[in-house]
Structures are given as C-alpha cells and as structure tokens.
Scaffold this active site. Structure first.
Site, mmCIF file in Angstrom:
data_model
loop_
_atom_site.group_PDB
_atom_site.id
_atom_site.type_symbol
_atom_site.label_atom_id
_atom_site.label_comp_id
_atom_site.label_asym_id
_atom_site.label_seq_id
_atom_site.Cartn_x
_atom_site.Cartn_y
_atom_site.Cartn_z
ATOM 1 C CB SER A 8 20.009 25.284 -4.647
ATOM 2 O OG SER A 8 18.604 25.369 -4.557
ATOM 3 C CG HIS A 32 20.301 29.719 -4.272
ATOM 4 N ND1 HIS A 32 20.601 30.968 -4.766
ATOM 5 C CD2 HIS A 32 19.202 29.304 -4.948
ATOM 6 C CE1 HIS A 32 19.726 31.295 -5.710
ATOM 7 N NE2 HIS A 32 18.857 30.303 -5.823
ATOM 8 C CG ASP A 34 15.632 28.221 -5.384
ATOM 9 O OD1 ASP A 34 15.957 29.283 -5.941
ATOM 10 O OD2 ASP A 34 16.271 27.163 -5.508
ATOM 11 C CG MET A 36 9.897 28.427 -5.859
ATOM 12 S SD MET A 36 10.005 26.890 -6.807
ATOM 13 C CE MET A 36 11.779 26.667 -6.878
ATOM 14 C CG HIS A 65 16.136 32.810 -6.948
ATOM 15 N ND1 HIS A 65 16.402 31.762 -7.813
ATOM 16 C CD2 HIS A 65 15.468 33.739 -7.690
ATOM 17 C CE1 HIS A 65 15.918 32.051 -9.010
ATOM 18 N NE2 HIS A 65 15.337 33.230 -8.954
ATOM 19 C CG MET A 67 12.129 31.854 -8.516
ATOM 20 S SD MET A 67 12.540 30.182 -9.051
ATOM 21 C CE MET A 67 13.579 29.671 -7.693
ATOM 22 C CG MET A 136 16.508 32.133 -13.789
ATOM 23 S SD MET A 136 16.972 31.254 -12.272
ATOM 24 C CE MET A 136 16.216 29.636 -12.545
ATOM 25 C CG ASP A 174 19.447 28.990 -9.845
ATOM 26 O OD1 ASP A 174 19.594 27.751 -9.876
ATOM 27 O OD2 ASP A 174 18.607 29.556 -9.129
#
Length: 223
Positions: A8, A32, A34, A36, A65, A67, A136, A174
């Site tokens: 990540s 990965h 993230d 957000m 991913h 979020m 998660m 994760d």
C-alpha cells in the site's frame, strides 16, 4: 488461490511515488492505492489524476481501494483509466450491483470492501457480481493502525461463503497486516494481503514483500 501481496502506497513517500512503486515492482503482485475523500473516512489522500500518473510510472497492476462517499459516481472512471482492480465500500455504495458491473465492463476486476463492523453474510448474494471481497481489519482511513483480531472470525466466514458458492472470488485483507499477523490472516482464508507499514516502513521493501509472501504461503491451508 496463490498468495498475492499488494503493498500500500499509503505508507510510501508521497513526494516520490514513482520511485516507491519501483522499489517493489519486481516482487509485488499489485500496488494498492487508497483513495480517500475526507467524507467517507476522516482522511484525504489522492485521486484519479495521481492514479493516472502512477499507471504511466509502473508496470505493477494498480489495485484501487475507494474509501469515498460516492463510489457509484467515480469507480468506473478508475477502471477506465486503467486500474486493474477497483474496490468500492458496501457501506458507501447506493447502487452496488450497477457500479460493480460498470467496473467489470470497463475491464477491471470488481471488489467489494467491508468495514470491521459490517457483517459479511448480508452480501452473500453479491458474490456473483464481484471478483474480490476485501475485509478490513482496521477502521478505514489511516495507515499504521493496530490489527483487529476480532475480525478474524469474519474473515473465515467470508472464506466459507466464497467456497460455498464455488466461484473464483479472491479474499483480500487490509489493515495491520505484518509479519506478526499475516499467518493468522492466511489461516483464516485470505489470499490477497495489503501491507503498508510492513513494506514501506522496512529498510528493504522488496525483501519485506518476499518475507510476507513466504509467511503467508507457509500458513495457507492446503486446497
């Protein structure tokens, strides 16, 4: 399923993302990312323009991913940009089936993520619509959190549901994945492991990926 490691970049140096991606390029299965938005989670990271730049800078498949508060609006764009996997949160999606199908139609693998308190059983009917389920093991939003052991039984239940349906759905974990926790995750049935601090907090990220893979393979139940 073969063990897959997805470092990540949330724990990488954001000022040197191309270089950080290169440090694991020869050993990682995925990178990965993230995304957000400071709405679904209390943190703001990066978005589509950075993902598009990363896609030009690395040959490692990008695992996005999301979020974010409105994945139905944005998820297909990440797939169309070239992300190989795009995961949305069950808690945020208002039209999950339509969005998952749009991700697949754009050429990416479709993933569904569940927060620690979200029961996996409520999403059994969506298994035919996904390529990966993400469980998660921390509350989403920040790297470096402590692994929540209480989620391990849910991880095992997710594996049982996937096996029951006989599909080829990957089970990703994760949050707090490290040399101290990855074997427990593998024993519970995970086959795709997201690791941030355990990789980018190490002196040699590539070696850390190899060590994590070895530990997970050792603990993976026989087929």
């Amino acid at each position: 399923m073969a063990v897959q490691i997805s470092p990540s970049i949330l724990s990488a140096d954001f000022a040197r993302l191309a270089d950080e991606a290169a440090r694991v390029e020869d050993v990682a299965d995925w990178l990965h990312v993230d995304v957000m938005d400071y709405q679904f989670v209390p943190n703001l990271t990066l978005g589509l323009p950075v993902v598009e730049s990363l896609l030009k800078a690395t040959s490692t498949p990008i695992d996005c991913h999301l979020m974010i508060q409105d994945p139905d609006r944005w998820a297909p764009d990440y797939a169309e940009a070239g992300a190989a996997s795009v995961t949305i949160h069950a808690e945020a999606a208002k039209a999950a089936v339509r969005t998952l199908r749009a991700i697949r139609a754009a050429g990416a693998r479709a993933g569904l993520a569940l927060n620690p308190a979200t029961a996996v059983e409520g999403y059994e009917d969506l298994l035919p619509e996904i390529d990966m389920m993400l469980v998660m093991t921390v509350e989403p939003g920040f790297g470096g959190q402590r692994f929540l052991d209480i989620v391990l039984p849910k991880l095992a239940r997710a594996r049982a549901l996937i096996d029951k349906h006989g599909g080829e759905v990957w089970l990703q974990v994760d949050g707090g994945v490290s040399a101290e926790t990855i074997e427990r995750c593998a024993e519970a049935g995970a086959d795709v492991f997201v690791a941030g601090n355990a990789v980018y907090g190490a002196d040699d990220p590539a070696r850390a990926v190899a060590e994590l893979r070895s530990l997970a393979e050792r603990a993976t139940p026989p087929a």
